[in-house]
Design a protein around this motif. Structure first.
Motif, PDB file in Angstrom:
ATOM      1  N   PHE A 182      47.202-154.341 -40.408  1.00  0.00           N
ATOM      2  CA  PHE A 182      46.070-155.325 -40.919  1.00  0.00           C
ATOM      3  C   PHE A 182      45.395-154.797 -42.110  1.00  0.00           C
ATOM      4  O   PHE A 182      45.400-155.347 -43.159  1.00  0.00           O
ATOM      5  CB  PHE A 182      45.188-155.764 -39.858  1.00  0.00           C
ATOM      6  CG  PHE A 182      44.531-157.329 -40.313  1.00  0.00           C
ATOM      7  CD1 PHE A 182      45.302-158.247 -39.764  1.00  0.00           C
ATOM      8  CD2 PHE A 182      43.429-157.309 -40.913  1.00  0.00           C
ATOM      9  CE1 PHE A 182      44.935-159.586 -40.017  1.00  0.00           C
ATOM     10  CE2 PHE A 182      42.756-158.740 -41.082  1.00  0.00           C
ATOM     11  CZ  PHE A 182      43.635-159.824 -40.645  1.00  0.00           C
ATOM     12  N   ALA A 183      45.083-153.563 -41.931  1.00  0.00           N
ATOM     13  CA  ALA A 183      44.261-152.794 -42.977  1.00  0.00           C
ATOM     14  C   ALA A 183      45.241-152.677 -44.218  1.00  0.00           C
ATOM     15  O   ALA A 183      44.755-152.903 -45.450  1.00  0.00           O
ATOM     16  CB  ALA A 183      43.560-151.605 -42.521  1.00  0.00           C
ATOM     17  N   LYS A 184      46.509-152.059 -43.945  1.00  0.00           N
ATOM     18  CA  LYS A 184      47.213-151.958 -44.996  1.00  0.00           C
ATOM     19  C   LYS A 184      47.609-153.305 -45.919  1.00  0.00           C
ATOM     20  O   LYS A 184      47.547-153.472 -47.032  1.00  0.00           O
ATOM     21  CB  LYS A 184      48.547-151.628 -44.416  1.00  0.00           C
ATOM     22  CG  LYS A 184      49.662-151.413 -45.554  1.00  0.00           C
ATOM     23  CD  LYS A 184      51.020-150.907 -45.048  1.00  0.00           C
ATOM     24  CE  LYS A 184      51.840-150.364 -46.189  1.00  0.00           C
ATOM     25  NZ  LYS A 184      52.226-151.642 -47.111  1.00  0.00           N
ATOM     26  N   ALA A 185      47.732-154.367 -45.234  1.00  0.00           N
ATOM     27  CA  ALA A 185      47.901-155.798 -45.939  1.00  0.00           C
ATOM     28  C   ALA A 185      46.444-156.074 -46.730  1.00  0.00           C
ATOM     29  O   ALA A 185      46.722-156.605 -48.014  1.00  0.00           O
ATOM     30  CB  ALA A 185      47.947-156.754 -44.859  1.00  0.00           C
ATOM     31  N   MET A 186      45.425-155.895 -46.071  1.00  0.00           N
ATOM     32  CA  MET A 186      44.058-156.325 -46.800  1.00  0.00           C
ATOM     33  C   MET A 186      44.121-155.196 -48.016  1.00  0.00           C
ATOM     34  O   MET A 186      43.681-155.505 -49.275  1.00  0.00           O
ATOM     35  CB  MET A 186      43.072-155.947 -45.962  1.00  0.00           C
ATOM     36  CG  MET A 186      42.942-156.813 -44.996  1.00  0.00           C
ATOM     37  SD  MET A 186      41.526-156.383 -43.882  1.00  0.00           S
ATOM     38  CE  MET A 186      40.198-156.941 -45.042  1.00  0.00           C
ATOM     39  N   ILE A 187      44.481-153.796 -47.932  1.00  0.00           N
ATOM     40  CA  ILE A 187      44.104-153.079 -49.134  1.00  0.00           C
ATOM     41  C   ILE A 187      45.469-153.225 -50.297  1.00  0.00           C
ATOM     42  O   ILE A 187      44.941-152.990 -51.558  1.00  0.00           O
ATOM     43  CB  ILE A 187      44.520-151.386 -48.430  1.00  0.00           C
ATOM     44  CG1 ILE A 187      43.250-151.059 -47.703  1.00  0.00           C
ATOM     45  CG2 ILE A 187      44.445-150.423 -49.600  1.00  0.00           C
ATOM     46  CD1 ILE A 187      43.428-149.787 -46.860  1.00  0.00           C
ATOM     47  N   ASP A 188      46.443-153.508 -49.694  1.00  0.00           N
ATOM     48  CA  ASP A 188      47.477-154.006 -50.794  1.00  0.00           C
ATOM     49  C   ASP A 188      47.111-155.026 -51.520  1.00  0.00           C
ATOM     50  O   ASP A 188      47.331-155.219 -52.912  1.00  0.00           O
ATOM     51  CB  ASP A 188      48.897-154.241 -50.141  1.00  0.00           C
ATOM     52  CG  ASP A 188      49.603-152.916 -49.513  1.00  0.00           C
ATOM     53  OD1 ASP A 188      49.100-151.894 -49.750  1.00  0.00           O
ATOM     54  OD2 ASP A 188      50.446-152.883 -48.818  1.00  0.00           O
ATOM     55  N   TYR A 189      46.551-156.080 -50.837  1.00  0.00           N
ATOM     56  CA  TYR A 189      46.032-157.279 -51.688  1.00  0.00           C
ATOM     57  C   TYR A 189      44.876-156.898 -52.733  1.00  0.00           C
ATOM     58  O   TYR A 189      45.005-157.376 -53.930  1.00  0.00           O
ATOM     59  CB  TYR A 189      45.483-158.293 -50.598  1.00  0.00           C
ATOM     60  CG  TYR A 189      44.858-159.390 -51.671  1.00  0.00           C
ATOM     61  CD1 TYR A 189      45.632-160.547 -52.253  1.00  0.00           C
ATOM     62  CD2 TYR A 189      43.511-159.448 -51.654  1.00  0.00           C
ATOM     63  CE1 TYR A 189      44.977-161.410 -53.046  1.00  0.00           C
ATOM     64  CE2 TYR A 189      42.807-160.423 -52.421  1.00  0.00           C
ATOM     65  CZ  TYR A 189      43.531-161.434 -52.996  1.00  0.00           C
ATOM     66  OH  TYR A 189      42.845-162.254 -53.823  1.00  0.00           O
ATOM     67  N   ALA A 190      44.092-155.933 -52.270  1.00  0.00           N
ATOM     68  CA  ALA A 190      43.140-155.635 -53.175  1.00  0.00           C
ATOM     69  C   ALA A 190      43.381-154.859 -54.454  1.00  0.00           C
ATOM     70  O   ALA A 190      43.279-155.357 -55.442  1.00  0.00           O
ATOM     71  CB  ALA A 190      42.010-154.631 -52.394  1.00  0.00           C
ATOM     72  N   VAL A 191      44.445-154.352 -54.094  1.00  0.00           N
ATOM     73  CA  VAL A 191      45.076-153.404 -55.201  1.00  0.00           C
ATOM     74  C   VAL A 191      45.806-154.378 -56.217  1.00  0.00           C
ATOM     75  O   VAL A 191      45.788-154.223 -57.331  1.00  0.00           O
ATOM     76  CB  VAL A 191      46.018-152.198 -54.705  1.00  0.00           C
ATOM     77  CG1 VAL A 191      47.014-151.874 -55.817  1.00  0.00           C
ATOM     78  CG2 VAL A 191      45.326-151.112 -53.929  1.00  0.00           C
ATOM     79  N   SER A 192      46.153-155.284 -55.671  1.00  0.00           N
ATOM     80  CA  SER A 192      47.174-156.294 -56.394  1.00  0.00           C
ATOM     81  C   SER A 192      46.280-157.229 -57.260  1.00  0.00           C
ATOM     82  O   SER A 192      46.723-157.678 -58.433  1.00  0.00           O
ATOM     83  CB  SER A 192      47.917-157.432 -55.484  1.00  0.00           C
ATOM     84  OG  SER A 192      47.130-158.060 -54.928  1.00  0.00           O
ATOM     85  N   VAL A 193      44.917-157.324 -57.030  1.00  0.00           N
ATOM     86  CA  VAL A 193      44.091-157.992 -58.078  1.00  0.00           C
ATOM     87  C   VAL A 193      43.106-157.134 -58.604  1.00  0.00           C
ATOM     88  O   VAL A 193      42.262-157.464 -59.229  1.00  0.00           O
ATOM     89  CB  VAL A 193      43.194-159.243 -57.008  1.00  0.00           C
ATOM     90  CG1 VAL A 193      44.074-160.135 -56.339  1.00  0.00           C
ATOM     91  CG2 VAL A 193      42.248-158.370 -56.119  1.00  0.00           C
ATOM     92  N   GLY A 194      43.384-155.652 -58.687  1.00  0.00           N
ATOM     93  CA  GLY A 194      42.716-154.712 -59.561  1.00  0.00           C
ATOM     94  C   GLY A 194      41.917-153.979 -59.012  1.00  0.00           C
ATOM     95  O   GLY A 194      41.152-153.059 -59.629  1.00  0.00           O
TER      96      GLY A 194
END
Length: 268
Positions: A182-194
């Motif tokens: 779950f944390a990985k998915a959240m972090i990956d999303y955050a990175v994808s938006v900058g």
């Protein structure tokens, strides 16, 4: 603890975490601990803490009042065969391997010795573990207290009946991986938006820690806490709609059931 000798067969991460918890509580306990591992370098690292390093499983069993089997499940037949003639009916056996039952230990040892089946998890390494314990019916209250403290020094320890020990693997043993996913998915999303990865990691970790403390200390149920975050017409509601529409709660339940099923398949 007391002057009983606790021996560890295996000096890997879990054994190290348990030992570190004991020694953090009382460094003098090193004189009541012993270890054996086929990997001599791992055993010697334990020896540097003042723990007796022994030369074989059998020697360790002969000298120990409590034996912690900190080896992989596939190594159990060999280890139990090695110590069978060295243990007595009063030797306490602690098993931390998934699926290994109390009856399996007794059958292999050909002795009705006290057994404590334990399911710990990897946060034990940080003193933040969650361990479920199941004692056999013939363990003394003194010995059970010793084993409970052994795990409580490195986190939370609870007692469950044996019929729950496969199911609890999904609750505490395997569940750190669910949170990491779950944390990985959240972090990956955050990175994808900058957002910088390290910034996202710090925010997600702190949020997970804070949410856990809210669950533990607020007195509110998970449902109530969800409601308190979810303002009508707000952003959280929109996120929860997607999670519920995609049946994430049911997927989690299905995943945990699959975990339990596999534990039963691996069980002995």
């Amino acid at each position: 603890m007391n002057n009983k000798i606790t021996g560890f067969i295996g000096a890997g991460n879990m054994a190290t975490a348990i030992v570190n918890g004991i020694l953090k509580h009382d460094a003098n306990e090193a004189e009541n601990l012993a270890v054996y591992d086929t990997a001599k370098d791992k055993a010697e690292l334990m020896g540097q803490k003042g723990i007796a390093v022994l030369g074989s499983c059998k020697e360790l069993a002969q000298r120990s009042d409590i034996i912690v089997l900190a080896v992989k499940p596939q190594n159990y037949p060999e280890v139990l065969s090695d110590i069978k003639d060295a243990v007595t009916e009063s030797t306490v056996i602690v098993t931390i391997a998934a699926g290994i039952s109390i009856s399996y230990i007794r059958t292999r040892l050909e002795k009705n010795c006290p057994v404590v089946r334990v399911m710990p998890n990897t946060p034990l390494l940080l003193g933040k573990g969650a361990s479920a314990l199941c004692p056999s019916e013939n363990i003394s209250s003194e010995d059970l207290e010793l084993v409970q403290r052994m795990f409580a020094y490195s986190g939370k320890a609870v007692t469950l009946p044996e019929e729950m020990m496969n199911a609890v693997i999904a609750v505490n043993g395997s569940s750190p991986a669910y949170f990491y996913l779950f944390a990985k998915a959240m972090i990956d999303y955050a990175v994808s938006v900058g957002i910088e990865r390290e910034t996202a990691l710090a925010l997600v970790c702190q949020t997970m820690e804070g949410s856990a403390e809210m669950l533990r200390s607020s007195g509110d149920s998970p449902e109530t806490l969800i409601e308190k975050v979810s303002s009508k017409g707000g952003t959280t509601i929109e996120a929860l709609k997607v999670l519920n529409d995609r049946e994430i709660p049911q997927a989690i339940a299905d995943a945990m059931a699959a975990c339990t099923k596999r534990a039963e398949e691996l069980g002995a």
